[in-house]
Design a protein around this motif. Structure first.
Motif, PDB file in Angstrom:
ATOM      1  N   UNK A   1      37.562  36.255  48.420  1.00  0.00           N
ATOM      2  CA  UNK A   1      36.415  36.003  46.792  1.00  0.00           C
ATOM      3  C   UNK A   1      34.873  35.341  48.438  1.00  0.00           C
ATOM      4  N   UNK A   2      33.631  35.620  47.744  1.00  0.00           N
ATOM      5  CA  UNK A   2      32.605  35.292  48.583  1.00  0.00           C
ATOM      6  C   UNK A   2      31.289  34.580  47.089  1.00  0.00           C
ATOM      7  N   UNK A   3      31.005  34.686  47.778  1.00  0.00           N
ATOM      8  CA  UNK A   3      29.281  34.446  47.232  1.00  0.00           C
ATOM      9  C   UNK A   3      28.366  34.286  47.550  1.00  0.00           C
ATOM     10  N   UNK A   4      27.024  34.098  47.366  1.00  0.00           N
ATOM     11  CA  UNK A   4      26.220  33.957  47.461  1.00  0.00           C
ATOM     12  C   UNK A   4      25.870  33.913  48.799  1.00  0.00           C
ATOM     13  N   UNK A   5      24.919  34.433  50.005  1.00  0.00           N
ATOM     14  CA  UNK A   5      24.764  33.523  50.804  1.00  0.00           C
ATOM     15  C   UNK A   5      26.042  32.576  52.075  1.00  0.00           C
ATOM     16  N   UNK A   6      27.152  32.905  51.523  1.00  0.00           N
ATOM     17  CA  UNK A   6      28.318  32.693  51.530  1.00  0.00           C
ATOM     18  C   UNK A   6      29.082  33.330  53.004  1.00  0.00           C
ATOM     19  N   UNK A   7      29.850  32.912  53.595  1.00  0.00           N
ATOM     20  CA  UNK A   7      30.409  33.242  54.842  1.00  0.00           C
ATOM     21  C   UNK A   7      31.056  34.232  54.582  1.00  0.00           C
ATOM     22  N   UNK A   8      31.089  35.384  55.056  1.00  0.00           N
ATOM     23  CA  UNK A   8      32.222  36.894  54.852  1.00  0.00           C
ATOM     24  C   UNK A   8      32.564  37.019  56.152  1.00  0.00           C
TER      25      UNK A   8
ATOM     26  N   UNK B   1      32.583  41.039  39.600  1.00  0.00           N
ATOM     27  CA  UNK B   1      32.080  39.660  39.530  1.00  0.00           C
ATOM     28  C   UNK B   1      32.852  38.527  39.073  1.00  0.00           C
ATOM     29  N   UNK B   2      32.836  37.864  38.971  1.00  0.00           N
ATOM     30  CA  UNK B   2      33.694  36.825  38.423  1.00  0.00           C
ATOM     31  C   UNK B   2      33.144  36.264  37.023  1.00  0.00           C
ATOM     32  N   UNK B   3      31.447  36.564  37.236  1.00  0.00           N
ATOM     33  CA  UNK B   3      30.626  36.421  35.616  1.00  0.00           C
ATOM     34  C   UNK B   3      29.201  37.239  35.950  1.00  0.00           C
ATOM     35  N   UNK B   4      27.961  37.374  35.169  1.00  0.00           N
ATOM     36  CA  UNK B   4      27.303  38.047  35.407  1.00  0.00           C
ATOM     37  C   UNK B   4      27.191  39.340  36.124  1.00  0.00           C
ATOM     38  N   UNK B   5      27.909  40.551  36.102  1.00  0.00           N
ATOM     39  CA  UNK B   5      28.569  40.828  34.687  1.00  0.00           C
ATOM     40  C   UNK B   5      29.907  40.107  34.468  1.00  0.00           C
TER      41      UNK B   5
ATOM     42  N   UNK C   1      29.706  31.201  40.848  1.00  0.00           N
ATOM     43  CA  UNK C   1      29.250  30.810  38.860  1.00  0.00           C
ATOM     44  C   UNK C   1      30.560  30.822  38.316  1.00  0.00           C
ATOM     45  N   UNK C   2      31.736  31.230  38.688  1.00  0.00           N
ATOM     46  CA  UNK C   2      33.148  30.875  37.766  1.00  0.00           C
ATOM     47  C   UNK C   2      34.337  30.507  39.070  1.00  0.00           C
ATOM     48  N   UNK C   3      35.330  30.094  37.781  1.00  0.00           N
ATOM     49  CA  UNK C   3      36.304  30.415  39.400  1.00  0.00           C
ATOM     50  C   UNK C   3      37.265  31.184  39.178  1.00  0.00           C
ATOM     51  N   UNK C   4      37.566  31.824  40.690  1.00  0.00           N
ATOM     52  CA  UNK C   4      38.372  32.573  40.578  1.00  0.00           C
ATOM     53  C   UNK C   4      39.948  33.068  40.687  1.00  0.00           C
TER      54      UNK C   4
END
Length: 337
Positions: A186-193, A133-137, A167-170
């Protein structure tokens, strides 16, 4: 009667020795198990193995135990096995694993760096996906470095999967590994996989990372009926709660397999020899031919071929520095990751 006198005469029945234990003639012949069927270990739970067995009607989920002739031979997730007995998959049925096929790769770890006992995590995987995770944690590069070392040692291709990009820049984290040539998504919640699916297609990929980084979320998105429990990160400790309690092998809808592993907080590398790590980087290894005997290619090594190659402009200094960081990863206590 003297104490040395014989208790029985030669005519007494008791004179003759009783049959000794294990007097049955031993034979090297073993059953051929011509009727055995092929299967793959999906998960392991307290000595019981869940398998996927190919039948004429398609794959069937079968419960099995290990046959006694296998002795202490370990059977782990990803093993390709041969099975006899009841392979119908009916409730209450139990088959027997009679053979484990030779493994192509073995992902191993130890509990700590001074622990001599190796633990096989997964067998026959082709790709190690380090989920961070890039953030949280917050990302912990120590585990990433150690996971890369384990992947190279096992002969597996590494892949960085950076989650929570909303949440943060990769780019800051990617700069650390770009010189090593480690591929990333790079992924994010609800993003394209779609890019991640392309990287996983046709591979047997192990998802590895700390608790709370989003492994189970990814698994549920990639395999809609997986039903993996999703946890949250503790606001005080910054650590995630373990939601996966055992490794689980799942078939991907588009082809290939993924293995969801329990979140880990230590990854010992006692089984990895530092001198073997450089073999994963042919361009670096080529420059170490003239290194002094016993050179570990670390920062403090005198007349190391890597330093000489940098001076001649034949190697990128950042790439060498990144490789040496992987070497140094073994010196960081595993429990601090």
């Amino acid at each position: 009667m003297a104490r040395s006198a014989r208790r029985y005469s030669d005519e007494d029945v008791e004179h003759y020795d009783r049959p000794r234990r294990r007097t049955r003639p031993r034979t090297k012949e073993r059953p051929a198990y011509d009727d055995a069927v092929a299967g793959v270990v999906v998960t392991v739970d307290r000595g019981r193995f869940t398998l996927l067995v190919e039948t004429s009607d398609g794959p069937v989920t079968v419960m099995a135990m290990k046959a006694r002739p296998l002795g202490r031979k370990g059977v782990v997730v990803g093993d390709r096995v041969r099975v006899v007995g009841d392979v119908s998959g009916a409730e209450g049925s139990l088959a027997r694993i009679v053979e484990v096929e030779p493994r192509t790769t073995v992902l191993r770890r130890t509990a700590d760096d001074d622990d001599p006992v190796e633990r096989v995590v997964v067998a026959n995987a082709t790709q190690l996906v380090v989920v961070t995770a890039l953030a949280d944690p917050e990302p912990r590069t120590g585990l990433i470095d150690r996971a890369l070392v384990a992947a190279y040692d096992a002969g597996m291709a590494p892949l960085l999967c950076l989650t929570k990009a909303d949440l943060a820049d990769p780019q800051t984290l990617l700069a650390t590994y770009r010189s090593l040539g480690v591929p990333w998504v790079v992924t994010q919640k609800g993003g394209d996989l779609s890019e991640l699916r392309e990287r996983l297609a046709g591979e047997t990929s192990v998802l590895l990372g700390h608790s709370g980084v989003g492994k189970s979320t990814l698994v549920n998105a990639l395999v809609p009926d997986a039903g993996r429990e999703v946890g949250v990160v503790n606001a005080v400790t910054g650590r995630g709660r373990h939601t996966s309690t055992s490794a689980l092998l799942l078939p991907l809808p588009g082809g290939g397999w993924i293995v969801d592993t329990p979140g880990i907080r230590s990854f010992g590398l006692a089984h990895v020899e530092p001198g073997d790590l450089i073999k994963a980087f042919p361009d670096l290894e080529e420059m170490t031919v003239d290194c002094p005997r016993g050179c570990t290619h670390g920062v403090e090594e005198p007349e190391c071929g890597l330093d000489l190659a940098i001076e001649r402009g034949e190697l990128d200094a950042d790439r060498v520095a990144s490789f040496r960081r992987l070497l140094e990863a073994r010196s960081v206590p595993a429990y601090l990751l």
